[in-house]
Design an enzyme around this catalytic site. Structure first.
Site: not given
Ligand code: RNT
Ligand code: ZN
Length: 412
Positions: A179, A220, A222, A253, A256, A280, A290, A320
């Site tokens: 990421w 990953e 976002k 995630d 995201h 995630h 988060d 996560d």
């Molecule tokens: C950030 C991503 C990523 C982080 C971690 C710490 O927005 O979600 O995965 O949270 O790598």
């Molecule tokens: Zn993440």
């Protein structure tokens, strides 16, 4: 209610609780190290995380050293039924040496590997493309400066090598998740150039072949982050295309995407095009905040999709979240157990009947069953699972979490 009574209640719906308990005991959850220390890591020079990642709060007990973090993790795993994994970030190296990100090696992580072997844990890994002077512009692999890109490409290559060695040492493939925070606060004029640079950097990083049995790469995406509101270079479309073309895992995630998107709904689409998925699991509140995951609809739906699609075998479940306003060990325990509870509930659904109703366009029955089922005794089945794994529940669990927090509250 006893487990036997609950077992009989599920049997009336044609569901075998023993099968569900057995399936659950074979699902490792990859618990993230960074909930334990507010995403700080153990490098000597550390700044703030940057890239839109932010732990807020100042609850006492943050782990300040690898030993403290391992002690906290040991306690947390002891409160979570089953055998699991640890997800490490590159900035959590454990060494007297002070390598820069483009100098790290497997030896800097050996204490973690030894400990994981002793604990019977698998390891997953992440290059750290933030909290570093060369990431201060929120541009790393897509930076216009080739020197900065090369620095991060080297970091990424080393992380893949470290992940491979971790997987080999522990006999279990290590998922290496990529990421990057890259993006723009205000509207860029050349998105294509940035994305082309990101793609070329990823290609260079992923060029050295790695054995699938030792490590696997994930990417990953976002939507946006604080400070990169206008454009994230590694968007969902960017990485979905990349993962399909290059054969990497795709990491979804839950924080995201747009808040009204249902991430559970994406699994079946993505699963048709990529071999493996990394999750995630997180809880965004208004933004990618988060929060610790709850046993809420988003998690229950995720678990149901994993089970109904048959994608569980091709999905790596990682967590996560990071909350610094509550006990960090309790956060791990609560969140990880909630993921397991959601999976257990999904295993206990009367899938044959639900599918039959749906295929027969009998949506009334489908709705009646799912709603009546909410009154089913899931609790005693979960308690039985925990008891078989020697893990407390309910008030005993709360007492244990409080007791441990009391032992770490004095940390400076
Ligand atoms: C950030 C991503 C990523 C982080 C971690 C710490 O927005 O979600 O995965 O949270 O790598
Ligand atoms: Zn993440």
């Amino acid at each position: 209610m006893t487990y036997e009574t609950a077992r009989a209640a599920f049997a009336e719906w044609g569901v075998d609780t023993e099968t569900a308990l057995d399936r659950l005991s074979h699902i490792p959850i990859s618990m993230h190290c960074w909930q334990g220390d507010d995403v700080v890591g153990f490098e000597t020079k550390t700044g703030s995380s940057g890239g839109g990642i932010q732990a807020t709060g100042n609850h006492p007990g943050r782990a300040r050293t690898p030993d403290e973090l391992r002690a906290d993790l040991e306690f947390a795993y002891g409160m979570i039924p089953g055998k699991h994994r640890l997800n490490l970030h590159a900035m959590y190296l454990d060494t007297e040496a002070t390598p820069d990100r483009d100098e790290i090696e497997f030896t800097h992580f050996e204490p973690w590997v030894q400990w994981a072997a002793e604990q019977g844990l698998g390891l997953d890994f992440n290059p750290t493309f933030f909290a570093h002077a060369k990431a201060d512009d929120n541009l790393t692999l897509s930076h216009p400066d080739a020197g900065i890109r090369d620095f991060w490409i080297e970091h990424g290559k080393r992380c893949r090598e470290i992940a491979g060695q971790m997987g080999a040492a522990l006999g279990s493939p290590c998922v290496n998740n990529i990421w990057v925070p890259d993006g723009y606060k205000d509207t860029p004029v050349d998105r294509m150039a940035a994305r082309a640079r990101l793609e070329a950097s990823l290609d260079a990083m992923l060029a050295p072949p790695q054995d699938n049995a030792r490590m696997r790469d994930a990417v990953e995406s976002k939507l946006f982050g604080i400070g990169v509101e206008a454009c994230t270079v590694g968007s969902h479309e960017f990485y979905m295309g990349y993962a399909i073309r290059k054969g990497t895992l795709l990491c979804l995630d839950m924080g995201h995407f747009h808040p009204t998107e249902n991430i559970a709904d994406k699994l079946s689409s993505v699963g048709l095009s990529v071999d493996e998925i990394l999750l995630h699991v997180s809880r965004p509140m208004r933004w990618d905040s988060d929060h610790v995951i709850l046993l809420d609809d988003s998690i229950l739906q995720m678990a149901q999709e994993l089970v109904s699609t048959g994608l569980l075998d091709r999905t790596h479940i990682g967590l996560d979240f990071f909350d610094a306003t509550i006990s960090r060990t309790a956060a791990w325990v609560i969140g990880t157990r909630n993921m397991q509870k959601a999976l257990l509930r999904a295993f206990l659904l009367p899938w044959d009947q639900l599918r039959r109703s749906e295929d027969g366009l009998d949506y009334t029955t489908r709705l009646m069953v799912t709603e009546e089922y909410k009154d089913m005794p899931f609790g005693p089945v979960w308690d039985e699972f925990s008891a078989r794994h020697d893990v407390p529940t309910g008030r005993t669990l709360i007492t244990e979490l409080d007791r441990y927090q009391g032992t770490v509250s004095g940390r400076g």
